[in-house]
Design a protein around this motif. Structure first.
Motif, PDB file in Angstrom:
ATOM      1  N   LEU A  65       0.841  -1.208   0.000  1.00  0.00           N
ATOM      2  CA  LEU A  65       0.000   0.000   0.000  1.00  0.00           C
ATOM      3  C   LEU A  65       0.874   1.255   0.000  1.00  0.00           C
ATOM      4  CD1 LEU A  65      -2.792  -1.170   2.476  1.00  0.00           C
ATOM      5  CD2 LEU A  65      -2.972  -0.906  -0.010  1.00  0.00           C
ATOM      6  N   VAL A  71     -10.688   3.844  -0.081  1.00  0.00           N
ATOM      7  CA  VAL A  71     -10.147   2.764  -0.916  1.00  0.00           C
ATOM      8  C   VAL A  71     -10.984   1.497  -0.738  1.00  0.00           C
ATOM      9  CG1 VAL A  71      -8.117   1.302  -1.320  1.00  0.00           C
ATOM     10  CG2 VAL A  71      -7.821   3.749  -0.844  1.00  0.00           C
ATOM     11  N   VAL A  72     -11.420   1.255   0.486  1.00  0.00           N
ATOM     12  CA  VAL A  72     -12.371   0.168   0.754  1.00  0.00           C
ATOM     13  C   VAL A  72     -13.576   0.766   1.475  1.00  0.00           C
ATOM     14  CG1 VAL A  72     -10.560  -1.607   0.896  1.00  0.00           C
ATOM     15  CG2 VAL A  72     -11.345  -0.463   2.988  1.00  0.00           C
ATOM     16  N   THR A  73     -14.631  -0.014   1.600  1.00  0.00           N
ATOM     17  CA  THR A  73     -15.837   0.494   2.246  1.00  0.00           C
ATOM     18  C   THR A  73     -16.068  -0.231   3.573  1.00  0.00           C
ATOM     19  OG1 THR A  73     -17.285  -1.173   1.279  1.00  0.00           O
ATOM     20  CG2 THR A  73     -16.897   0.817  -0.031  1.00  0.00           C
ATOM     21  N   ILE A 130      -4.058  -0.074   9.122  1.00  0.00           N
ATOM     22  CA  ILE A 130      -4.081   0.056   7.646  1.00  0.00           C
ATOM     23  C   ILE A 130      -5.489  -0.145   7.086  1.00  0.00           C
ATOM     24  CG2 ILE A 130      -1.639  -0.520   7.369  1.00  0.00           C
ATOM     25  CD1 ILE A 130      -2.359  -3.261   6.361  1.00  0.00           C
ATOM     26  N   SER A 131      -6.282  -1.011   7.714  1.00  0.00           N
ATOM     27  CA  SER A 131      -7.654  -1.170   7.206  1.00  0.00           C
ATOM     28  C   SER A 131      -8.459   0.099   7.507  1.00  0.00           C
ATOM     29  CB  SER A 131      -8.324  -2.428   7.776  1.00  0.00           C
ATOM     30  OG  SER A 131      -8.379  -2.366   9.184  1.00  0.00           O
ATOM     31  N   MET A 184      -7.430   2.783   4.938  1.00  0.00           N
ATOM     32  CA  MET A 184      -7.999   2.580   3.607  1.00  0.00           C
ATOM     33  C   MET A 184      -9.498   2.890   3.602  1.00  0.00           C
ATOM     34  SD  MET A 184      -5.445   2.046   1.708  1.00  0.00           S
ATOM     35  CE  MET A 184      -4.327   2.886   2.837  1.00  0.00           C
ATOM     36  N   ASP A 233     -17.206  -3.660   2.983  1.00  0.00           N
ATOM     37  CA  ASP A 233     -16.123  -4.614   2.690  1.00  0.00           C
ATOM     38  C   ASP A 233     -15.575  -5.250   3.957  1.00  0.00           C
ATOM     39  OD1 ASP A 233     -16.054  -4.084  -0.057  1.00  0.00           O
ATOM     40  OD2 ASP A 233     -14.602  -2.454   0.174  1.00  0.00           O
ATOM     41  N   LYS A 283      -9.760   6.707   3.512  1.00  0.00           N
ATOM     42  CA  LYS A 283      -9.432   7.262   2.195  1.00  0.00           C
ATOM     43  C   LYS A 283     -10.406   6.811   1.109  1.00  0.00           C
ATOM     44  CE  LYS A 283      -4.557   7.410   3.402  1.00  0.00           C
ATOM     45  NZ  LYS A 283      -3.657   8.377   2.735  1.00  0.00           N
ATOM     46  N   LEU A 336      -0.569   4.871  -1.338  1.00  0.00           N
ATOM     47  CA  LEU A 336      -1.855   4.956  -0.643  1.00  0.00           C
ATOM     48  C   LEU A 336      -1.699   5.270   0.843  1.00  0.00           C
ATOM     49  CD1 LEU A 336      -3.667   1.983  -2.423  1.00  0.00           C
ATOM     50  CD2 LEU A 336      -4.220   4.424  -2.600  1.00  0.00           C
TER      51      LEU A 336
END
Lengths: 193, 95, 101
Positions: free
Chosen positions: C48, C93-95, C84-85, C88, C98, C91, C53
């Motif tokens: 990442l 990058v994931v929802t 990190i989750s 993300m 998810d 940002k 990211l």
């Protein structure tokens, strides 16, 4: 000590990885390749640097001037890695490295940090009671040796260049490198011939 | 263009941003307000206090600063020292 | 501030010299490499970062935001995964969907 991750975190990792993969950000193959690359970094690299410094005055000077270049000279790619600083022990001076805020560690030349380096006990105590911590390793320093604890707080990563032990006259670099363990490179042990 | 030369006596600012809200500080709590000696400049790096929040980050000088270890803790062995990387904006001149 | 005023407490992660660990032994022989979980989290962190990211400073900020009780209960790479989750997610990058079980 290390403990197994909780099941919910194992599940979170699986979901997170799947989401990143679904968006084309990382693939399983890239993860495997990154793990393989990370696994290649090993304390034997740091040990080889120390042994070369003990037997090659020019390399010794390079190591103190620019640790990253000294690592590159051993074939380590330092591109993208934090700069490497080298702390030279001297008669009467011993260095001990800790990161009290997290776990900064010279991974390019030492590999993954061990569990104890990341433990709250080491992070809290090394800076305050370094002699007590060294005693737990069974490490005793020569008389009248001052300890310099290096708290790795920022952009550098630090390794210790210990003094070459007595009784190693005539040894070649390979044999010398065998004395230099990961713990020696952090400063919790001394190299012993 | 660094403001402190090797040997300069400095004091670490006695500031506690963690009491004012979310932040990311690389100056350990145990050094706030303490006096030390600049060992050498270590170059310049982008300010982690901004990088941590993905904000534009200025490049600022970093120093290796040495402290007397026993006086930090009121215990320990005379002559032992602590050496820490500190960013310039945490340092002020000391007497 | 006056000499008799107590200093503000250190942040959870800022444990240099912390008295609560004064009597906790360091376990010098605990030298096992990370398990697969740890290695995967570590690899993700690096990938990442390589993709622009996140930075190591953001990783640390995310770890430092973990509440104290959890900070000391979670394993090292569990803290990294949490950070990190969360980054993300922050940002986009994931929802949240998810990451929800």
């Amino acid at each position: 000590m290390a403990h197994a991750p909780a099941p919910e975190n194992v599940a979170l990792l699986a979901r997170f990885t799947a989401a990143l993969a679904a968006r084309g950000i990382v693939t399983e193959a890239q993860i495997a390749e990154q793990i393989e690359r990370t696994d290649r970094a090993d304390p034997r690299i740091g040990a080889a640097m120390v042994a070369r410094a003990w037997t090659d005055a020019d390399y010794h000077a390079l190591m103190l001037r620019d640790g990253s270049q000294a690592a590159e000279a051993m074939g380590v790619s330092m591109a993208g890695a934090p700069p490497l600083g080298v702390l030279a022990d001297a008669p009467g001076l011993h260095h001990l490295v800790v990161c009290t805020l997290c776990s900064c560690y010279p991974r390019a030349v030492l590999g993954y940090p061990p569990h104890w380096y990341k433990s709250a006990a080491y992070r809290a105590r090394a800076i305050r009671d370094p002699r007590g911590v060294l005693a737990e390793w069974g490490t005793s320093l020569p008389e009248a040796t001052q300890i310099r604890v290096v708290d790795s707080t920022a952009d550098y990563r630090w390794m210790v260049l210990p003094m070459r032990p007595a009784g190693t006259e005539g040894w070649d670099a390979d044999r010398l490198a065998g004395l230099v363990t990961r713990d020696v490179l952090v400063g919790t042990r001394l190299p012993l011939a | 263009m660094t403001n402190f030369a090797p040997g300069a006596r400095i004091r670490v600012r006695a500031d506690y941003p963690e009491t004012r809200g979310p932040c990311h500080i690389r100056t350990p709590h145990y050094l706030r307000g303490r006096e030390g000696v600049v060992e050498r400049p270590l170059g310049a790096f982008r300010n982690p206090e901004d990088l941590a929040f993905a904000r534009p980050a200025a490049t600022i000088p970093l120093y290796h600063v040495r402290f007397d270890q026993p006086s930090l803790w009121n215990e320990g062995e005379a002559g032992d020292t602590v050496l820490v990387e500190l960013y310039e904006h945490w340092l002020e001149p000391a007497g | 501030m006056p000499d008799d005023a107590p200093l503000p407490a250190p942040a959870t992660h800022d444990i240099g010299g912390a008295p609560r660990f004064r009597c906790t032994p360091v376990e010098p022989d605990d030298a096992a490499p990370p398990d697969d979980f740890g290695k995967r989290v570590d690899a993700l962190r690096q990938l990442l970062a390589q993709r622009g990211l996140m930075t190591v400073d953001e990783l640390r900020r995310g770890v430092e935001a973990i509440p104290e009780a959890e900070y000391h209960a979670l394993g090292y790479y569990e803290r990294w995964l949490r950070s990190i989750s969360g980054l993300m997610l922050e940002k986009g990058v994931v929802t949240a969907e998810d990451l929800r079980g």
